[in-house]
Design a protein around this motif. Structure first.
Motif, short mmCIF file in Angstrom:
data_model
loop_
_atom_site.label_atom_id
_atom_site.label_comp_id
_atom_site.label_asym_id
_atom_site.label_seq_id
_atom_site.Cartn_x
_atom_site.Cartn_y
_atom_site.Cartn_z
N THR A 56 0.84 -1.18 0.00
CA THR A 56 0.00 0.00 0.00
C THR A 56 0.88 1.24 0.00
OG1 THR A 56 -0.08 0.14 2.41
CG2 THR A 56 -1.75 -1.24 1.33
N PRO A 57 0.33 2.39 -0.34
CA PRO A 57 1.13 3.62 -0.32
C PRO A 57 1.70 3.93 1.06
CG PRO A 57 -0.88 3.97 -1.57
CD PRO A 57 -0.98 2.61 -0.95
N LEU A 58 0.99 3.58 2.11
CA LEU A 58 1.51 3.82 3.45
C LEU A 58 2.74 2.95 3.74
CD1 LEU A 58 -1.77 4.13 5.52
CD2 LEU A 58 -0.22 5.95 4.81
N GLU A 59 2.71 1.71 3.26
CA GLU A 59 3.86 0.83 3.44
C GLU A 59 5.06 1.34 2.65
OE1 GLU A 59 1.61 -3.43 4.19
OE2 GLU A 59 2.21 -2.87 2.17
N LEU A 60 4.81 1.82 1.44
CA LEU A 60 5.89 2.36 0.62
C LEU A 60 6.49 3.61 1.27
CD1 LEU A 60 4.30 1.97 -2.93
CD2 LEU A 60 6.14 0.61 -1.92
N GLU A 61 5.63 4.44 1.85
CA GLU A 61 6.10 5.65 2.52
C GLU A 61 6.93 5.30 3.76
OE1 GLU A 61 4.26 9.63 4.69
OE2 GLU A 61 2.96 8.34 3.50
N ALA A 62 6.50 4.31 4.50
CA ALA A 62 7.25 3.89 5.69
C ALA A 62 8.62 3.33 5.30
CB ALA A 62 6.45 2.84 6.46
N GLU A 63 8.68 2.56 4.23
CA GLU A 63 9.97 2.04 3.76
C GLU A 63 10.89 3.17 3.32
OE1 GLU A 63 9.44 -0.83 0.70
OE2 GLU A 63 8.56 -2.32 2.04
N GLN A 64 10.34 4.18 2.65
CA GLN A 64 11.14 5.31 2.21
C GLN A 64 11.69 6.09 3.42
OE1 GLN A 64 12.06 5.91 -0.89
NE2 GLN A 64 13.29 7.61 -0.22
N LYS A 65 10.86 6.24 4.46
CA LYS A 65 11.33 6.93 5.67
C LYS A 65 12.46 6.16 6.33
CE LYS A 65 7.18 9.50 6.87
NZ LYS A 65 6.11 9.71 7.85
N LEU A 66 12.36 4.83 6.36
CA LEU A 66 13.43 4.02 6.95
C LEU A 66 14.72 4.15 6.15
CD1 LEU A 66 11.60 0.71 7.96
CD2 LEU A 66 12.60 2.42 9.47
N LYS A 67 14.61 4.15 4.83
CA LYS A 67 15.80 4.32 3.99
C LYS A 67 16.43 5.69 4.20
CE LYS A 67 14.35 1.20 0.30
NZ LYS A 67 13.93 1.11 -1.11
N ASP A 68 15.59 6.72 4.32
CA ASP A 68 16.11 8.07 4.56
C ASP A 68 16.79 8.16 5.92
OD1 ASP A 68 15.12 8.83 2.11
OD2 ASP A 68 13.33 9.83 2.92
N ALA A 69 16.20 7.52 6.93
CA ALA A 69 16.79 7.54 8.26
C ALA A 69 18.14 6.82 8.27
CB ALA A 69 15.84 6.90 9.27
N GLU A 70 18.23 5.70 7.56
CA GLU A 70 19.50 4.98 7.48
C GLU A 70 20.56 5.81 6.76
OE1 GLU A 70 18.61 1.30 5.57
OE2 GLU A 70 17.63 0.45 7.33
N THR A 71 20.16 6.51 5.72
CA THR A 71 21.10 7.37 4.98
C THR A 71 21.61 8.49 5.86
OG1 THR A 71 19.92 6.88 2.94
CG2 THR A 71 21.38 8.80 2.93
N VAL A 72 20.71 9.12 6.61
CA VAL A 72 21.10 10.20 7.50
C VAL A 72 22.03 9.67 8.59
CG1 VAL A 72 20.23 11.81 9.24
CG2 VAL A 72 19.10 11.63 7.04
#
Length: 82
Positions: free
Chosen positions: A30-46
Motif C-alpha cells: 500500500t502507499p503507506l507501506e511504501l512511505e514507511a519504507e522510504q522513511k526508513l531508507k532516509d533515516a539509514e542514509t542520515v
C-alpha cells in the motif's frame, strides 16, 4: 445486427476502462507501506552520513593538554616571591 454491434462496442469500452484499475492493483504494498519504507531508507542514509561525519571530525588526543605558557616562564616564577 445493431444490437450485437452495441454490445461489442460496450464490452470493448468496459474492457478499456477497467485496464488501468487492474494495473494499479498489481502493487503488493500500500502507499503507506511504501512511505514507511522510504522513511526508513532516509533515516539509514542520515545515520550513515552522521557517523561518517563523526569519524572525519574525530581527533585522537594523544598528548595531554598542559600549560601553553610553560616554556615562557622561568624555573622560579612563583607568585609568592614577588
Amino acid at each position: 445486427m445493431a444490437v450485437i454491434r452495441r454490445l461489442v462496442v460496450g464490452a470493448a469500452l468496459v474492457g478499456l476502462l477497467t485496464g488501468p484499475v487492474h494495473a494499479q492493483k498489481e502493487q503488493d504494498k500500500t502507499p503507506l507501506e511504501l512511505e514507511a519504507e522510504q522513511k526508513l531508507k532516509d533515516a539509514e542514509t542520515v545515520d550513515k552520513q552522521y557517523k561518517s561525519t563523526l569519524q572525519r571530525t574525530h581527533r585522537e588526543t594523544t598528548e595531554a593538554h598542559g600549560d601553553p605558557w610553560s616554556n615562557m616562564r622561568g624555573p622560579d616564577d612563583s607568585k609568592t616571591k614577588r
